[in-house]
Design a protein around this motif. Structure first.
Motif, PDB file in Angstrom:
ATOM      1  N   GLY A   1     -36.504 -38.446  -9.804  1.00 64.23           N
ATOM      2  CA  GLY A   1     -35.576 -39.343  -9.385  1.00 64.23           C
ATOM      3  C   GLY A   1     -34.044 -39.132  -9.864  1.00 64.23           C
ATOM      4  N   SER A   2     -33.199 -39.311  -8.953  1.00 65.97           N
ATOM      5  CA  SER A   2     -31.873 -39.124  -9.292  1.00 65.97           C
ATOM      6  C   SER A   2     -31.071 -40.198 -10.058  1.00 65.97           C
ATOM      7  N   ILE A   3     -30.072 -39.768 -10.911  1.00 62.00           N
ATOM      8  CA  ILE A   3     -29.342 -40.775 -11.684  1.00 62.00           C
ATOM      9  C   ILE A   3     -27.920 -40.948 -11.110  1.00 62.00           C
ATOM     10  N   GLN A   4     -27.430 -40.095 -10.147  1.00 59.78           N
ATOM     11  CA  GLN A   4     -26.191 -40.119  -9.648  1.00 59.78           C
ATOM     12  C   GLN A   4     -26.236 -40.929  -8.365  1.00 59.78           C
ATOM     13  N   PRO A   5     -25.300 -41.637  -8.118  1.00 65.21           N
ATOM     14  CA  PRO A   5     -25.419 -42.525  -6.808  1.00 65.21           C
ATOM     15  C   PRO A   5     -25.346 -41.747  -5.579  1.00 65.21           C
ATOM     16  N   ASP A   6     -24.609 -40.697  -5.686  1.00 64.78           N
ATOM     17  CA  ASP A   6     -24.418 -39.885  -4.386  1.00 64.78           C
ATOM     18  C   ASP A   6     -25.435 -38.759  -4.158  1.00 64.78           C
ATOM     19  N   ILE A   7     -26.462 -38.773  -4.858  1.00 66.32           N
ATOM     20  CA  ILE A   7     -27.708 -37.922  -4.498  1.00 66.32           C
ATOM     21  C   ILE A   7     -28.662 -38.761  -3.681  1.00 66.32           C
ATOM     22  N   PRO A   8     -28.829 -38.622  -2.458  1.00 65.80           N
ATOM     23  CA  PRO A   8     -29.747 -39.281  -1.780  1.00 65.80           C
ATOM     24  C   PRO A   8     -31.145 -39.215  -1.905  1.00 65.80           C
ATOM     25  N   VAL A   9     -31.944 -40.196  -1.503  1.00 63.65           N
ATOM     26  CA  VAL A   9     -33.390 -39.880  -1.669  1.00 63.65           C
ATOM     27  C   VAL A   9     -33.519 -38.911  -0.392  1.00 63.65           C
ATOM     28  N   ASP A  10     -34.820 -38.185  -0.484  1.00 65.78           N
ATOM     29  CA  ASP A  10     -35.305 -37.321   0.136  1.00 65.78           C
ATOM     30  C   ASP A  10     -34.590 -35.781   0.259  1.00 65.78           C
ATOM     31  N   SER A  11     -33.355 -36.001  -0.776  1.00 61.75           N
ATOM     32  CA  SER A  11     -32.560 -34.551  -0.670  1.00 61.75           C
ATOM     33  C   SER A  11     -33.264 -33.529  -1.802  1.00 61.75           C
ATOM     34  N   PHE A  12     -32.749 -32.262  -1.667  1.00 63.59           N
ATOM     35  CA  PHE A  12     -33.462 -31.249  -2.584  1.00 63.59           C
ATOM     36  C   PHE A  12     -32.495 -31.061  -3.505  1.00 63.59           C
ATOM     37  N   LEU A  13     -32.938 -30.703  -4.920  1.00 66.00           N
ATOM     38  CA  LEU A  13     -32.263 -30.486  -5.886  1.00 66.00           C
ATOM     39  C   LEU A  13     -32.685 -29.141  -6.857  1.00 66.00           C
ATOM     40  N   MET A  14     -31.892 -28.180  -7.294  1.00 68.25           N
ATOM     41  CA  MET A  14     -32.361 -27.068  -8.097  1.00 68.25           C
ATOM     42  C   MET A  14     -31.795 -27.239  -9.420  1.00 68.25           C
ATOM     43  N   SER A  15     -32.497 -27.404 -10.507  1.00 66.53           N
ATOM     44  CA  SER A  15     -32.414 -27.779 -11.844  1.00 66.53           C
ATOM     45  C   SER A  15     -31.663 -26.264 -12.578  1.00 66.53           C
ATOM     46  N   THR A  16     -30.421 -26.411 -12.737  1.00 69.08           N
ATOM     47  CA  THR A  16     -29.918 -25.134 -13.243  1.00 69.08           C
ATOM     48  C   THR A  16     -30.061 -25.083 -14.859  1.00 69.08           C
ATOM     49  N   SER A  17     -30.160 -26.275 -15.379  1.00 69.29           N
ATOM     50  CA  SER A  17     -30.403 -26.249 -16.750  1.00 69.29           C
ATOM     51  C   SER A  17     -31.455 -27.651 -16.905  1.00 69.29           C
ATOM     52  N   ALA A  18     -32.275 -27.630 -17.963  1.00 69.77           N
ATOM     53  CA  ALA A  18     -33.235 -28.672 -18.405  1.00 69.77           C
ATOM     54  C   ALA A  18     -33.076 -29.223 -19.808  1.00 69.77           C
ATOM     55  N   ILE A  19     -32.993 -30.360 -20.024  1.00 73.88           N
ATOM     56  CA  ILE A  19     -33.004 -30.949 -21.244  1.00 73.88           C
ATOM     57  C   ILE A  19     -34.072 -31.709 -21.471  1.00 73.88           C
ATOM     58  N   GLY A  20     -34.601 -31.239 -22.662  1.00 74.71           N
ATOM     59  CA  GLY A  20     -36.129 -31.725 -22.850  1.00 74.71           C
ATOM     60  C   GLY A  20     -35.950 -32.793 -24.032  1.00 74.71           C
ATOM     61  N   PHE A  21     -36.289 -34.172 -23.663  1.00 75.14           N
ATOM     62  CA  PHE A  21     -36.380 -35.065 -24.611  1.00 75.14           C
ATOM     63  C   PHE A  21     -37.693 -35.163 -25.243  1.00 75.14           C
ATOM     64  N   ASP A  22     -38.834 -34.074 -24.783  1.00 81.83           N
ATOM     65  CA  ASP A  22     -40.194 -34.372 -25.091  1.00 81.83           C
ATOM     66  C   ASP A  22     -40.536 -33.799 -26.458  1.00 81.83           C
ATOM     67  N   ASN A  23     -39.786 -32.874 -26.851  1.00 82.22           N
ATOM     68  CA  ASN A  23     -40.043 -32.110 -28.280  1.00 82.22           C
ATOM     69  C   ASN A  23     -40.963 -31.153 -28.051  1.00 82.22           C
TER      70      ASN A  23
ATOM     71  N   LYS B   1     -43.309 -36.687   3.621  1.00 79.67           N
ATOM     72  CA  LYS B   1     -42.289 -35.635   4.474  1.00 79.67           C
ATOM     73  C   LYS B   1     -41.317 -34.955   3.844  1.00 79.67           C
ATOM     74  N   ALA B   2     -40.643 -35.416   2.732  1.00 77.90           N
ATOM     75  CA  ALA B   2     -39.467 -34.880   2.197  1.00 77.90           C
ATOM     76  C   ALA B   2     -40.049 -33.539   1.206  1.00 77.90           C
ATOM     77  N   VAL B   3     -41.534 -33.908   0.629  1.00 73.24           N
ATOM     78  CA  VAL B   3     -42.029 -32.951  -0.225  1.00 73.24           C
ATOM     79  C   VAL B   3     -42.603 -31.849   0.839  1.00 73.24           C
ATOM     80  N   ASP B   4     -43.188 -32.103   2.011  1.00 77.95           N
ATOM     81  CA  ASP B   4     -43.531 -31.264   3.011  1.00 77.95           C
ATOM     82  C   ASP B   4     -42.368 -30.191   3.287  1.00 77.95           C
ATOM     83  N   GLU B   5     -41.345 -30.852   3.517  1.00 78.02           N
ATOM     84  CA  GLU B   5     -40.103 -30.010   4.046  1.00 78.02           C
ATOM     85  C   GLU B   5     -39.651 -29.086   2.813  1.00 78.02           C
ATOM     86  N   LEU B   6     -39.740 -29.574   1.694  1.00 77.54           N
ATOM     87  CA  LEU B   6     -39.245 -28.816   0.242  1.00 77.54           C
ATOM     88  C   LEU B   6     -40.221 -27.653   0.246  1.00 77.54           C
ATOM     89  N   ILE B   7     -41.490 -27.932   0.578  1.00 80.14           N
ATOM     90  CA  ILE B   7     -42.703 -26.970   0.435  1.00 80.14           C
ATOM     91  C   ILE B   7     -42.220 -25.720   1.496  1.00 80.14           C
TER      92      ILE B   7
END
Ligand code: R1P
Length: 293
Positions: free
Chosen positions: A118-140, A274-280
């Protein structure tokens, strides 16, 4: 040093405890997905499938596509599962199951996560693709490993300062993607961003159904953080654990996300499958056309 029976747990057929896999069952190129049902959604594009195994939520298919041997495995949800999957996959290639000793010549694995987020920025639309350059772990998860030299401490420090959440005893860790692996999957179809991984889907991602959140502006605080011109773009539940354990073991990892929800605008994808299939299909095309894996 030989690993004891309670530490390296093998099944009667010699397979590793949770994944139910033998060393010869996996490739060095591994696609991870959360949903066991997504494994066949990936392997249906293979030219041939040689291995199909499942135990609990861990479903594995290994096959060939355009001459490349590829494994796709489901991790289930969350970094608690990532701990199991990544330790056991590493054991399959880097521990001798007969002597129960760590091998001296290590094999490097390449992990590509095809996940949803899920995006938290308004300008990243649903069904778009995103690559994580870094990840922040709140999970410990990474706090239980000697991980100091593998984390991005400068990102961590700036984030702590921005959030000011010391009073909540929240100390997230930050880990970067493997840049060389990421380049294989980059194009103008993919947005880059910093991904936050948390230990739940509702409260830990700022969702309120019936329970009140402790931090009322959780997503807004994350969304307003900028580090070296990059924003925190999305929330999910595995990437930080994947990046952390891949780095600690000496493997490479990149996380690709199909954005299904936009938390800032309140939208949810009407065509998630469909979005997941396209990303695959996008990921497999990039993977087979690269000479680097
Ligand atoms: C939550 O619905 C799940 O979806 C996302 C989250 O990280 C979490 O695992 O990823 P996957 O679709 O890859 O499972």
């Amino acid at each position: 040093m030989s690993l004891g029976n309670s530490e390296l747990i093998l099944n009667p057929d010699g397979s590793i405890y949770h994944l139910n896999l033998l060393p010869e069952d996996i490739s060095t190129t591994i696609i991870t997905v959360g949903d066991p049902g997504r494994v066949s959604a990936v392997s249906k594009y293979f030219d041939s499938i040689e291995i199909k195994k499942q135990h609990r939520e861990f479903c594995t298919h290994t096959g060939h596509l355009d001459g490349k041997r590829i494994t796709v495995i489901s991790t289930g949800i969350g970094t608690d599962n990532i701990d199991i999957v990544f330790n056991e996959l590493d054991a399959l290639v880097n521990i001798n199951f007969k002597t129960r000793e760590v091998k001296s010549n290590k094999i490097q694995l390449s992990f590509i996560r095809i996940g949803t987020s899920g995006s938290i920025q308004p300008d990243i639309p649903v069904d778009s693709f995103l690559m994580s350059t870094s990840a922040i772990g709140f999970d410990n998860l990474l706090h239980f490993y000697d991980s100091g030299q593998f984390t991005n401490t400068s990102l961590e420090k700036e984030l702590y300062r921005h959030l000011g959440w010391d009073r909540h005893k929240i100390h997230p860790y930050a880990v970067d993607f493997d840049k060389n692996l990421g380049e294989i999957f980059a194009s103008n179809r993919i947005r880059f961003g910093i991904t936050c991984t948390n230990s739940g889907f509702y409260g830990p991602q700022g969702r309120t159904l019936r329970l009140n959140p402790k931090i009322t502006d959780f997503n807004e605080r994350l969304a307003s953080f900028i580090y070296q011109n990059q924003q925190i773009t999305n929330l999910e539940m595995e990437t930080a654990g994947i990046y952390g354990l891949a780095k600690l073991h000496g493997h490479r990892a990149v996380s690709l996300n199909a954005i299904l929800a936009n938390r800032a605008t309140g939208e949810f994808s009407k065509g998630g499958a469909k979005a997941v299939d396209e990303l695959i299909r996008y990921t497999l095309k990039k993977l087979v056309s690269s000479s680097l894996i």
